[in-house]
Design a protein around this motif. Sequence first.
Motif, mmCIF file in Angstrom:
data_model
loop_
_atom_site.group_PDB
_atom_site.id
_atom_site.type_symbol
_atom_site.label_atom_id
_atom_site.label_comp_id
_atom_site.label_asym_id
_atom_site.label_seq_id
_atom_site.Cartn_x
_atom_site.Cartn_y
_atom_site.Cartn_z
ATOM 1 N N ASP A 209 6.851 19.110 -11.390
ATOM 2 C CA ASP A 209 5.409 18.879 -11.436
ATOM 3 C C ASP A 209 5.018 17.569 -10.766
ATOM 4 O OD1 ASP A 209 5.267 21.219 -12.870
ATOM 5 O OD2 ASP A 209 5.047 20.253 -14.823
ATOM 6 N N THR A 210 5.758 16.487 -11.053
ATOM 7 C CA THR A 210 5.374 15.165 -10.574
ATOM 8 C C THR A 210 6.597 14.366 -10.156
ATOM 9 O OG1 THR A 210 3.502 15.123 -12.122
ATOM 10 C CG2 THR A 210 4.169 13.012 -11.166
ATOM 11 N N VAL A 211 6.550 13.775 -8.969
ATOM 12 C CA VAL A 211 7.520 12.766 -8.543
ATOM 13 C C VAL A 211 6.741 11.466 -8.409
ATOM 14 C CG1 VAL A 211 9.092 12.002 -6.718
ATOM 15 C CG2 VAL A 211 9.023 14.416 -7.368
ATOM 16 N N ALA A 212 7.186 10.418 -9.082
ATOM 17 C CA ALA A 212 6.440 9.160 -9.104
ATOM 18 C C ALA A 212 7.346 7.996 -8.743
ATOM 19 C CB ALA A 212 5.825 8.930 -10.480
ATOM 20 N N ILE A 213 6.822 7.086 -7.946
ATOM 21 C CA ILE A 213 7.526 5.882 -7.541
ATOM 22 C C ILE A 213 6.706 4.688 -8.007
ATOM 23 C CG2 ILE A 213 8.636 4.661 -5.635
ATOM 24 C CD1 ILE A 213 9.466 7.640 -5.926
ATOM 25 N N MET A 214 7.327 3.817 -8.805
ATOM 26 C CA MET A 214 6.658 2.621 -9.296
ATOM 27 C C MET A 214 7.407 1.405 -8.778
ATOM 28 S SD MET A 214 5.917 1.522 -13.240
ATOM 29 C CE MET A 214 5.023 0.026 -13.627
ATOM 30 N N MET A 215 6.704 0.393 -8.258
ATOM 31 C CA MET A 215 7.338 -0.779 -7.671
ATOM 32 C C MET A 215 6.390 -1.966 -7.731
ATOM 33 S SD MET A 215 7.160 0.704 -3.773
ATOM 34 C CE MET A 215 7.722 -0.786 -2.977
ATOM 35 N N PRO A 216 6.915 -3.194 -7.545
ATOM 36 C CA PRO A 216 6.039 -4.370 -7.581
ATOM 37 C C PRO A 216 5.018 -4.344 -6.445
ATOM 38 C CG PRO A 216 8.354 -4.997 -7.765
ATOM 39 C CD PRO A 216 8.329 -3.550 -7.371
ATOM 40 N N LYS A 217 3.898 -4.986 -6.676
ATOM 41 C CA LYS A 217 2.880 -5.049 -5.635
ATOM 42 C C LYS A 217 3.310 -5.913 -4.455
ATOM 43 C CE LYS A 217 -1.391 -3.808 -7.949
ATOM 44 N NZ LYS A 217 -2.794 -4.170 -8.215
ATOM 45 N N SER A 218 4.299 -6.775 -4.661
ATOM 46 C CA SER A 218 4.766 -7.628 -3.577
ATOM 47 C C SER A 218 5.667 -6.884 -2.601
ATOM 48 C CB SER A 218 5.528 -8.825 -4.147
ATOM 49 O OG SER A 218 6.619 -8.393 -4.948
ATOM 50 N N MET A 219 6.060 -5.646 -2.926
ATOM 51 C CA MET A 219 6.883 -4.845 -2.034
ATOM 52 C C MET A 219 5.997 -3.831 -1.294
ATOM 53 S SD MET A 219 10.325 -4.292 -4.379
ATOM 54 C CE MET A 219 11.311 -3.667 -3.016
ATOM 55 N N THR A 220 6.529 -3.301 -0.194
ATOM 56 C CA THR A 220 5.768 -2.366 0.646
ATOM 57 C C THR A 220 6.358 -0.973 0.547
ATOM 58 O OG1 THR A 220 5.189 -4.127 2.196
ATOM 59 C CG2 THR A 220 5.008 -1.862 3.003
ATOM 60 N N PHE A 221 5.497 0.017 0.379
ATOM 61 C CA PHE A 221 5.888 1.423 0.285
ATOM 62 C C PHE A 221 5.385 2.142 1.532
ATOM 63 C CE2 PHE A 221 4.876 5.829 -0.783
ATOM 64 C CZ PHE A 221 6.016 6.262 -1.456
ATOM 65 N N LYS A 222 6.289 2.812 2.245
ATOM 66 C CA LYS A 222 5.900 3.573 3.436
ATOM 67 C C LYS A 222 6.436 4.996 3.311
ATOM 68 C CE LYS A 222 6.144 3.662 8.497
ATOM 69 N NZ LYS A 222 6.683 2.993 9.723
ATOM 70 N N PRO A 223 5.555 5.980 3.096
ATOM 71 C CA PRO A 223 6.027 7.361 2.961
ATOM 72 C C PRO A 223 6.432 7.937 4.306
ATOM 73 C CG PRO A 223 3.646 7.297 2.883
ATOM 74 C CD PRO A 223 4.105 5.865 2.940
ATOM 75 N N GLY A 224 7.311 8.940 4.268
ATOM 76 C CA GLY A 224 7.666 9.661 5.475
ATOM 77 C C GLY A 224 6.473 10.445 6.005
ATOM 78 N N ALA A 225 6.582 10.887 7.249
ATOM 79 C CA ALA A 225 5.454 11.545 7.913
ATOM 80 C C ALA A 225 4.968 12.775 7.157
ATOM 81 C CB ALA A 225 5.841 11.922 9.347
ATOM 82 N N SER A 226 5.900 13.510 6.523
ATOM 83 C CA SER A 226 5.517 14.750 5.836
ATOM 84 C C SER A 226 5.552 14.620 4.318
ATOM 85 C CB SER A 226 6.459 15.886 6.269
ATOM 86 O OG SER A 226 6.429 16.071 7.669
ATOM 87 N N ALA A 227 5.812 13.433 3.822
ATOM 88 C CA ALA A 227 5.918 13.247 2.369
ATOM 89 C C ALA A 227 4.536 13.241 1.730
ATOM 90 C CB ALA A 227 6.650 11.952 2.069
ATOM 91 N N PRO A 228 4.346 13.970 0.624
ATOM 92 C CA PRO A 228 2.998 14.173 0.069
ATOM 93 C C PRO A 228 2.587 13.147 -0.983
ATOM 94 C CG PRO A 228 4.538 15.615 -1.042
ATOM 95 C CD PRO A 228 5.352 14.808 -0.049
ATOM 96 N N TYR A 229 2.930 11.872 -0.792
ATOM 97 C CA TYR A 229 2.606 10.871 -1.808
ATOM 98 C C TYR A 229 1.154 10.417 -1.707
ATOM 99 C CZ TYR A 229 7.651 10.448 -2.446
ATOM 100 O OH TYR A 229 8.973 10.711 -2.702
ATOM 101 N N SER A 230 0.583 10.101 -2.859
ATOM 102 C CA SER A 230 -0.743 9.486 -2.906
ATOM 103 C C SER A 230 -0.698 8.366 -3.934
ATOM 104 C CB SER A 230 -1.810 10.513 -3.289
ATOM 105 O OG SER A 230 -1.515 11.084 -4.552
ATOM 106 N N PRO A 231 -1.469 7.288 -3.723
ATOM 107 C CA PRO A 231 -1.426 6.155 -4.660
ATOM 108 C C PRO A 231 -2.172 6.462 -5.943
ATOM 109 C CG PRO A 231 -3.016 5.749 -2.930
ATOM 110 C CD PRO A 231 -2.335 7.040 -2.567
ATOM 111 N N VAL A 232 -1.706 5.861 -7.036
ATOM 112 C CA VAL A 232 -2.433 5.914 -8.300
ATOM 113 C C VAL A 232 -3.446 4.787 -8.283
ATOM 114 C CG1 VAL A 232 -2.205 5.692 -10.799
ATOM 115 C CG2 VAL A 232 -0.476 6.914 -9.494
ATOM 116 N N THR A 233 -4.660 5.081 -8.658
ATOM 117 C CA THR A 233 -5.747 4.124 -8.445
ATOM 118 C C THR A 233 -5.973 3.183 -9.618
ATOM 119 O OG1 THR A 233 -7.337 5.761 -9.255
ATOM 120 C CG2 THR A 233 -6.926 5.675 -6.878
ATOM 121 N N GLU A 234 -5.268 3.380 -10.761
ATOM 122 C CA GLU A 234 -5.477 2.474 -11.889
ATOM 123 C C GLU A 234 -5.159 1.035 -11.497
ATOM 124 O OE1 GLU A 234 -4.177 5.374 -12.266
ATOM 125 O OE2 GLU A 234 -5.128 6.378 -13.956
ATOM 126 N N GLU A 235 -5.941 0.087 -12.016
ATOM 127 C CA GLU A 235 -5.674 -1.323 -11.751
ATOM 128 C C GLU A 235 -4.543 -1.772 -12.670
ATOM 129 O OE1 GLU A 235 -6.824 -3.405 -9.514
ATOM 130 O OE2 GLU A 235 -7.994 -1.815 -8.600
#
Length: 418
Positions: A209-235
């Motif tokens: 159902d869900t694949v989730a990646i959590m990481m510090p804000k000081s790091m950078t996340f770059k999805p692959g061209a076909s990867a269906p990730y979207s950011p979670v908008t909670e502050e």
Amino acid sequence: MFASAETITGTVTNKTTNKPAAGDDVVLIRLQQGMQESTRTKTDAKGRFTLDVPDPGLHLVRVTHDKANYFRPAPPGTQSVEIEVFNAAAKVQGVSGEADVMRIQSDESGNGLRVVENFFVKNESTPPRTQFGERPFEFYLPPGAVVEGSAALAPGGMPVQASPMPLGDPNHFAFIFPIRPGETRFQVTYRLPYNGSFRFTPKVLMTTDTVAIMMPKSMTFKPGASAPYSPVTEETTAQTFVARNVTPAQPLEFTVSGNGQLPRDQQQANQQDGANGATGADTAAQSGGGTAATDTRPGGGLGNPIDPQGTNDPWAKYKWWILGALGLAMASGAGVMLKGNTSQTTAPLAVGTGVIGGNSLLASLKEELFAVETDRLQGRLGEKEYAEQKAALEIVLRRALARNERGSSASDGTGPVV
């Protein structure tokens, strides 16, 4: 004086057939200085059994049905228990992935990544059956991963050490642990070599159902061209990216770069309070304190989930685990249980040998309190069941803490006497 009941009676019901489970092995396990078999018997034609209790203290009642084990805690004073078991098969229709959650951060040196990965597996089989065989739950880890700890949590149970078994091809593992009806959780903590950038290629082996990646804000996340990730908008003080309704063939690659650690200060303080005798309710209250404007913890300000089971919002259920403090408590608490034990070869819980050492008893009790609080918040426990389970666990925890203090004052302070 031995104040516990001298016997424990009980009934075992096969919930696959809704009939008594006859001829099942029933064992009383003593939780002191490791898990030791105390007494054993078998269920009769009506699923009933009686166990002698030769010593005081905390025990587990274990029932083995179709080679899978089922447990019920038996605190001092327990007189009867009711245990449900299920028929088992190597593959069961209705088993799927609820979530694969990765918490990624760099270590302080910046030369390694530390990852805590949690797998949520749901079993909605009809009639209910347990999935259990040579490899009940399979998963992949990234190349170069060095496992530092692992744990499993059965529906309604407590976290226990369960070592993943390497399979034939590289980075492929299996937990030999029964997937019972309900939700089973697996956690793996591992380290990866790191030079400032790392490419992950997650591979799910069942629809998830869900694949989730959590990481510090000081790091950078770059999805692959076909990867269906979207950011979670909670502050929050962390960043989270999710992919939903993932199939085994779907590309999920992503790259992380930079350095940073996820905030844990508040949760570590809560864990210390728990070590000083705080109950699960106290710790949950501390974790949930504050307002949306002032609470800066991961998940702080979210408040109680409106839809804890995710009926309307598939993400709602995992906010609690991925962003909420109780989720972090479970992850860090299981790590506490496993510290110092990674060099031990421990048979998985599913095959019926001990997995909780005596030195982990206090941590196990505190984790069970967290699990009870979580089940209540997610609507899995009614108020009566919650009150009964919490009261029993608090009694045992207070006794263990008192004995620990007495033992520490009488010894040289090298460790607890439980």
